[in-house]
Motif scaffolding. Sequence first.
Motif, short mmCIF file in Angstrom:
data_model
loop_
_atom_site.label_atom_id
_atom_site.label_comp_id
_atom_site.label_asym_id
_atom_site.label_seq_id
_atom_site.Cartn_x
_atom_site.Cartn_y
_atom_site.Cartn_z
N TYR A 233 0.72 -0.86 -0.57
CA TYR A 233 0.33 0.10 -0.31
C TYR A 233 0.63 1.68 -0.02
N LEU A 234 1.58 1.09 0.64
CA LEU A 234 2.31 2.91 1.24
C LEU A 234 3.58 2.36 -0.44
N TYR A 235 4.21 1.41 -0.44
CA TYR A 235 4.65 1.56 -1.93
C TYR A 235 4.05 1.62 -2.92
N LYS A 236 2.92 1.93 -3.77
CA LYS A 236 2.24 1.85 -4.46
C LYS A 236 1.97 3.95 -4.42
N GLN A 237 2.24 4.18 -3.16
CA GLN A 237 1.94 5.22 -2.91
C GLN A 237 2.83 6.80 -3.10
N ASN A 238 4.50 5.63 -2.60
CA ASN A 238 5.23 6.83 -3.00
C ASN A 238 6.50 5.66 -3.73
N LEU A 239 6.76 4.66 -3.96
CA LEU A 239 7.93 4.18 -4.75
C LEU A 239 8.75 4.06 -4.52
N GLN A 240 9.19 3.89 -2.55
CA GLN A 240 10.40 4.10 -1.72
C GLN A 240 11.34 2.87 -1.97
N LYS A 241 12.10 2.72 -2.57
CA LYS A 241 13.06 1.60 -2.35
C LYS A 241 13.24 0.71 -1.14
N ASN A 242 13.48 1.74 0.04
CA ASN A 242 13.37 0.84 1.67
C ASN A 242 12.26 0.27 1.89
N ILE A 243 11.24 0.44 1.02
CA ILE A 243 9.91 -0.57 1.94
C ILE A 243 9.84 -1.80 0.76
N ILE A 244 10.40 -1.58 -0.66
CA ILE A 244 10.72 -3.02 -1.20
C ILE A 244 11.52 -3.23 -1.16
N LYS A 245 12.43 -2.93 0.09
CA LYS A 245 13.82 -3.83 0.99
C LYS A 245 13.59 -4.76 1.83
N VAL A 266 1.23 -15.43 -6.11
CA VAL A 266 1.67 -15.44 -7.44
C VAL A 266 1.43 -14.12 -7.66
N LYS A 267 1.18 -13.20 -6.88
CA LYS A 267 1.10 -11.25 -7.10
C LYS A 267 2.46 -11.26 -6.48
N LEU A 268 2.25 -11.96 -5.07
CA LEU A 268 3.52 -11.06 -4.32
C LEU A 268 4.73 -11.43 -4.68
N ILE A 269 4.92 -12.94 -5.62
CA ILE A 269 6.33 -13.05 -6.37
C ILE A 269 6.37 -12.09 -7.15
N VAL A 270 5.76 -11.79 -8.04
CA VAL A 270 5.95 -10.75 -9.04
C VAL A 270 5.79 -9.52 -9.07
N CYS A 271 5.49 -9.05 -7.37
CA CYS A 271 5.46 -7.93 -6.88
C CYS A 271 7.58 -7.81 -6.64
N TYR A 272 7.94 -9.65 -6.31
CA TYR A 272 9.29 -9.13 -5.46
C TYR A 272 10.46 -8.81 -6.87
N LEU A 273 10.16 -9.69 -7.58
CA LEU A 273 10.30 -9.64 -8.96
C LEU A 273 10.47 -8.58 -9.74
N PHE A 274 9.60 -7.70 -9.84
CA PHE A 274 9.18 -6.24 -10.74
C PHE A 274 8.55 -5.32 -9.33
N PRO A 275 9.21 -4.73 -8.93
CA PRO A 275 8.01 -3.52 -8.30
C PRO A 275 7.35 -2.45 -8.72
N ARG A 276 7.95 -2.89 -9.60
CA ARG A 276 7.04 -0.90 -10.55
C ARG A 276 5.38 -1.98 -11.16
N ILE A 277 5.53 -3.03 -11.56
CA ILE A 277 4.45 -3.52 -11.64
C ILE A 277 3.49 -3.15 -10.84
N TRP A 278 4.04 -2.91 -9.63
CA TRP A 278 2.43 -3.52 -8.89
C TRP A 278 2.09 -2.12 -8.65
#
Length: 278
Positions: A233-245, A266-278
């Motif tokens: 939810y927070l990553y979608k709002q702000n795309l902070q690298k520390n959140i994906i970390k 499956v969605k969680l894995i996709v987000c892990y591999l390609f976070p910007r898709i989220w």
Amino acid sequence: DECVQSILNQTYRSLEVILIDDGSTDTSDEKCEKYIQQDDRVRVIHQGNRGLSAARNAGIDICIGEWIIFVDSDDVLPNDAIENLLSVVVQQKAEIGQGVLSTVQVHPKAAYNPVIEIYEGKDFLKSSYFSTTACGKIYHRTIWNHRRFREGIIHEDYDIMYRIIYETSRVAFANYIVYNVRNRSGSITRSGYSDKKLILLDIDEEKIAYFKEKGDNILLDQAYMSYYGDLLYLYKQNLQKNIIKKYRKNIKNFLRIKTIRFRTKVKLIVCYLFPRIW
């Protein structure tokens, strides 16, 4: 005014109504003083602006009643809310009672088939009835003997309610509508992104540590589910690298949760591999 009147007009009359003027810049301070003149059950605290947690804590510090209910300043109680909540906890010998929250706009009717259920606190957390908000509940004052809301943060209810409920031996749930929420677009939790919202992640991490220490795997999984939800939810709002970390660090814990569907994994894995898709 609508909020305060809904409290003063309760069918249960033996109330101590504490109004906290938390550094208001409109005419709220004057209105509070007028209510003192209109109803001798009203007490008022005027303080500098310190936020919702500090306001609630100030009320807890001076209240003398056996039971405590929190009401936010723009919400409304049905006329029989306190009478219903109090009767449930007294009859069931419970320390906390929770009813149903609705919205002002819906104009809800009373529950058609009133149902009361009793839980040990940790089991109530696992039920679908548990609400993270402090409102819509009644608490025996001893619950707050050594507890206060954390000041200086938003999501203060989310921060404390799971601990309070888990450590309570007897919680009563009744499907009476006891609280009407007024959803405002400009409210703290409904406003746009702010770094203040990152406190959600700190709270989630504290919840995970708490349930790990308790050895409660079901609630631990629930805490991880909340964590990945808030991260995305927070990553979608702000795309902070520390959140994906943080997300990538915990992906194995997310994927091992048995109660989430394969499609979600499956969605969680996709987000892990390609976070910007989220």
